[in-house]
Design a protein around this motif. Structure first.
Motif, PDB file in Angstrom:
ATOM      1  N   ASN A   1      28.110 -28.813-110.696  1.00  0.00           N
ATOM      2  CA  ASN A   1      29.088 -27.890-111.320  1.00  0.00           C
ATOM      3  C   ASN A   1      30.470 -28.529-111.431  1.00  0.00           C
ATOM      4  O   ASN A   1      31.484 -27.883-111.151  1.00  0.00           O
ATOM      5  CB  ASN A   1      29.207 -26.601-110.483  1.00  0.00           C
ATOM      6  N   ALA A   2      30.522 -29.774-111.825  1.00  0.00           N
ATOM      7  CA  ALA A   2      31.782 -30.524-111.702  1.00  0.00           C
ATOM      8  C   ALA A   2      32.215 -31.267-112.964  1.00  0.00           C
ATOM      9  O   ALA A   2      33.324 -31.801-113.000  1.00  0.00           O
ATOM     10  CB  ALA A   2      31.646 -31.541-110.564  1.00  0.00           C
ATOM     11  N   PHE A   3      31.375 -31.334-113.977  1.00  0.00           N
ATOM     12  CA  PHE A   3      31.735 -32.144-115.151  1.00  0.00           C
ATOM     13  C   PHE A   3      32.276 -31.257-116.271  1.00  0.00           C
ATOM     14  O   PHE A   3      31.777 -30.152-116.521  1.00  0.00           O
ATOM     15  CB  PHE A   3      30.517 -32.937-115.644  1.00  0.00           C
ATOM     16  N   ASP A   4      33.299 -31.784-116.971  1.00  0.00           N
ATOM     17  CA  ASP A   4      33.880 -31.047-118.094  1.00  0.00           C
ATOM     18  C   ASP A   4      33.003 -31.167-119.335  1.00  0.00           C
ATOM     19  O   ASP A   4      32.954 -30.252-120.153  1.00  0.00           O
ATOM     20  CB  ASP A   4      35.276 -31.603-118.417  1.00  0.00           C
ATOM     21  N   THR A   5      32.361 -32.335-119.475  1.00  0.00           N
ATOM     22  CA  THR A   5      31.437 -32.529-120.598  1.00  0.00           C
ATOM     23  C   THR A   5      30.170 -33.185-120.068  1.00  0.00           C
ATOM     24  O   THR A   5      30.249 -34.147-119.295  1.00  0.00           O
ATOM     25  CB  THR A   5      32.044 -33.440-121.689  1.00  0.00           C
ATOM     26  N   VAL A   6      29.042 -32.646-120.473  1.00  0.00           N
ATOM     27  CA  VAL A   6      27.752 -33.267-120.147  1.00  0.00           C
ATOM     28  C   VAL A   6      27.060 -33.635-121.457  1.00  0.00           C
ATOM     29  O   VAL A   6      26.893 -32.779-122.339  1.00  0.00           O
ATOM     30  CB  VAL A   6      26.858 -32.330-119.310  1.00  0.00           C
TER      31      VAL A   6
ATOM     32  N   LEU B   1      21.025 -29.225-116.885  1.00  0.00           N
ATOM     33  CA  LEU B   1      22.253 -29.676-117.557  1.00  0.00           C
ATOM     34  C   LEU B   1      23.394 -28.702-117.261  1.00  0.00           C
ATOM     35  O   LEU B   1      24.518 -29.111-116.941  1.00  0.00           O
ATOM     36  CB  LEU B   1      22.032 -29.768-119.069  1.00  0.00           C
ATOM     37  N   LYS B   2      23.050 -27.407-117.335  1.00  0.00           N
ATOM     38  CA  LYS B   2      24.074 -26.370-117.128  1.00  0.00           C
ATOM     39  C   LYS B   2      24.669 -26.486-115.730  1.00  0.00           C
ATOM     40  O   LYS B   2      25.881 -26.316-115.539  1.00  0.00           O
ATOM     41  CB  LYS B   2      23.418 -25.007-117.338  1.00  0.00           C
ATOM     42  N   SER B   3      23.820 -26.807-114.764  1.00  0.00           N
ATOM     43  CA  SER B   3      24.295 -26.813-113.374  1.00  0.00           C
ATOM     44  C   SER B   3      25.166 -28.047-113.063  1.00  0.00           C
ATOM     45  O   SER B   3      25.673 -28.182-111.958  1.00  0.00           O
ATOM     46  CB  SER B   3      23.110 -26.758-112.406  1.00  0.00           C
TER      47      SER B   3
ATOM     48  N   LEU C   1      28.527 -28.787-123.308  1.00  0.00           N
ATOM     49  CA  LEU C   1      27.272 -29.544-123.367  1.00  0.00           C
ATOM     50  C   LEU C   1      27.143 -30.160-124.761  1.00  0.00           C
ATOM     51  O   LEU C   1      27.342 -29.477-125.768  1.00  0.00           O
ATOM     52  CB  LEU C   1      26.086 -28.602-123.127  1.00  0.00           C
ATOM     53  N   VAL C   2      26.815 -31.444-124.795  1.00  0.00           N
ATOM     54  CA  VAL C   2      26.521 -32.107-126.071  1.00  0.00           C
ATOM     55  C   VAL C   2      25.081 -32.588-125.966  1.00  0.00           C
ATOM     56  O   VAL C   2      24.774 -33.496-125.194  1.00  0.00           O
ATOM     57  CB  VAL C   2      27.476 -33.301-126.322  1.00  0.00           C
TER      58      VAL C   2
ATOM     59  N   ALA D   1      19.141 -33.888-134.248  1.00  0.00           N
ATOM     60  CA  ALA D   1      20.246 -32.946-134.419  1.00  0.00           C
ATOM     61  C   ALA D   1      21.125 -32.942-133.182  1.00  0.00           C
ATOM     62  O   ALA D   1      20.669 -33.248-132.074  1.00  0.00           O
ATOM     63  CB  ALA D   1      19.711 -31.541-134.679  1.00  0.00           C
ATOM     64  N   ILE D   2      22.392 -32.629-133.385  1.00  0.00           N
ATOM     65  CA  ILE D   2      23.367 -32.563-132.287  1.00  0.00           C
ATOM     66  C   ILE D   2      23.791 -31.098-132.115  1.00  0.00           C
ATOM     67  O   ILE D   2      24.173 -30.444-133.094  1.00  0.00           O
ATOM     68  CB  ILE D   2      24.595 -33.436-132.602  1.00  0.00           C
TER      69      ILE D   2
END
Ligand SMILES: Nc1ncnc2c1ncn2[C@@H]1O[C@H](C[S@+](CC[C@H]([NH3+])C(=O)[O-])CC(=O)[O-])[C@@H](O)[C@H]1O
Length: 321
Positions: free
Chosen positions: A187-192, A211-213, A221-222, A315-316
């Motif tokens: 639960n620490a990243f601004d972008t994953v 990914l969410k966690s 999320l990208v 797709a992104i």
């Protein structure tokens, strides 16, 4: 001494410090299990790379370090010979003292497709799950990220990252030899970023939750993945192989992917780009000895894979926690 000490030191004083509860034991285990075999052989290549000096670094527009005139021609030849021992080089390209590592993939094309759509990376903590040799890690740092961590369990790609890191010394960019399933809920990243990984996972919904966690609340999320045409109920689960790859499981439509993200509690979900992979982006070069996209498509109909499925379309997706 662990080769990850500099990583431990870096996170001890930042918001990832609670990772120290579990990470050192995992990495010590990993190192113990890789003392012999191919990985150990590849580390000898890394240990023999020439030591060079340079002030020339561009990770904003490419991954380029060092000038040709800063290395002896004999050393350059040797460098090429050493790095070719680490084939196949899939993701790149890299330029080191004028040596062009012309990788199978033009990973810069993917970067160019996503860059206009993501939040400004300046000052952000960024995680790239399944980062391969780490091409995008450097581009994330070049875009201003404060601290960039990649995870990838494939030994060869970890080694290739080390080869590039040998020339670009930057304590803000790290790659850890871990699979996504080994990450605690940070639960620490601004972008994953999670690009090219979802279709390799047998449980895509669990993967999305993983990914969410890793994200802070509101974090971005990208996600990039293979898709098929269809409505929100369309998902292709190919047979044993898709484009000759054995480990491909779920290819949703764009709408289905958005529905999955919504079901997992993401908001502000959008599909920002779709792109059919062409031979300019994925092709055989001197840096791989194996087959490439041309061999994975039906020779009579490139809109189909050799197995008769729709050809790779990517797709992104961007969404917030
Ligand atoms: N359990 C796992 N956990 C994390 N990563 C994994 C796992 N298993 C395999 N991988 C890694 O996921 C990456 C997928 S490639 C995308 C590279 C880059 N992101 C790109 O967008 O170009 C796409 C492809 O080649 O199909 C590889 O580097 C694997 O080692």
């Amino acid at each position: 001494m662990s080769q990850y000490n500099s990583f431990y030191q870096a996170i001890a004083t930042n918001r990832l410090s609670h990772w120290l509860d579990t990470l050192p034991a995992q990495l010590t285990d990993w190192q113990k299990n890789h003392l012999h075999g191919e990985y150990a052989q590849w580390q000898k290549v890394i240990a023999q790379l020439p030591v060079t000096q340079t002030n020339h670094l561009d990770i904003k527009n490419s991954v380029t370090v060092g000038l040709a005139e800063e290395i002896e021609p004999g050393q350059l030849k040797r460098l090429e010979h050493m790095l070719k021992k680490l084939k196949p080089w899939r993701k790149g390209p890299y330029h080191i003292h004028g040596l062009h590592i012309d990788t199978e993939w033009r990973s810069d094309f993917k970067w160019d497709r996503l860059a206009p759509h993501i939040s400004d990376l300046r000052n952000r903590y960024v995680l790239d799950i399944g980062c391969g040799s780490g091409y995008h890690l450097w581009r994330m740092r070049g875009a201003g990220a404060k601290f960039v961590v990649g995870v990838d369990p494939t030994q060869l790609f970890v080694t290739q990252f080390k080869a590039i890191q040998h020339f670009i010394k930057d304590n803000g960019v790290h790659l850890l030899p871990l699979g996504v399933e080994q990450l605690p809920e940070l639960n620490a990243f601004d972008t994953v970023f999670a690009m090219g990984v979802l279709y390799h996972r047998r449980s895509p919904i669990d993967f999305i939750y993983q990914l969410k966690s890793q994200l802070v609340k509101g974090g971005e999320l990208v996600l990039e993945t293979l898709i098929v045409d269809g409505d929100e109920n369309t998902v292709l689960v190919p047979g044993e192989r898709y484009a000759k790859m054995r480990n491909v499981w779920f290819l949703p439509s764009g709408e289905a992917m958005c529905a999955w993200l919504e079901r997992c509690g993401f908001s502000n979900i959008r599909m920002v780009n779709t792109d059919v992979t062409d031979l300019a982006e994925q092709r055989k070069t001197d840096w791989i000895d194996t087959e490439s996209l041309k061999d994975f498509l039906d020779p009579n109909d490139p809109s189909k894979t050799i197995e008769g499925y729709p050809a790779p379309k990517r797709a992104i997706f961007i969404a917030n926690k």
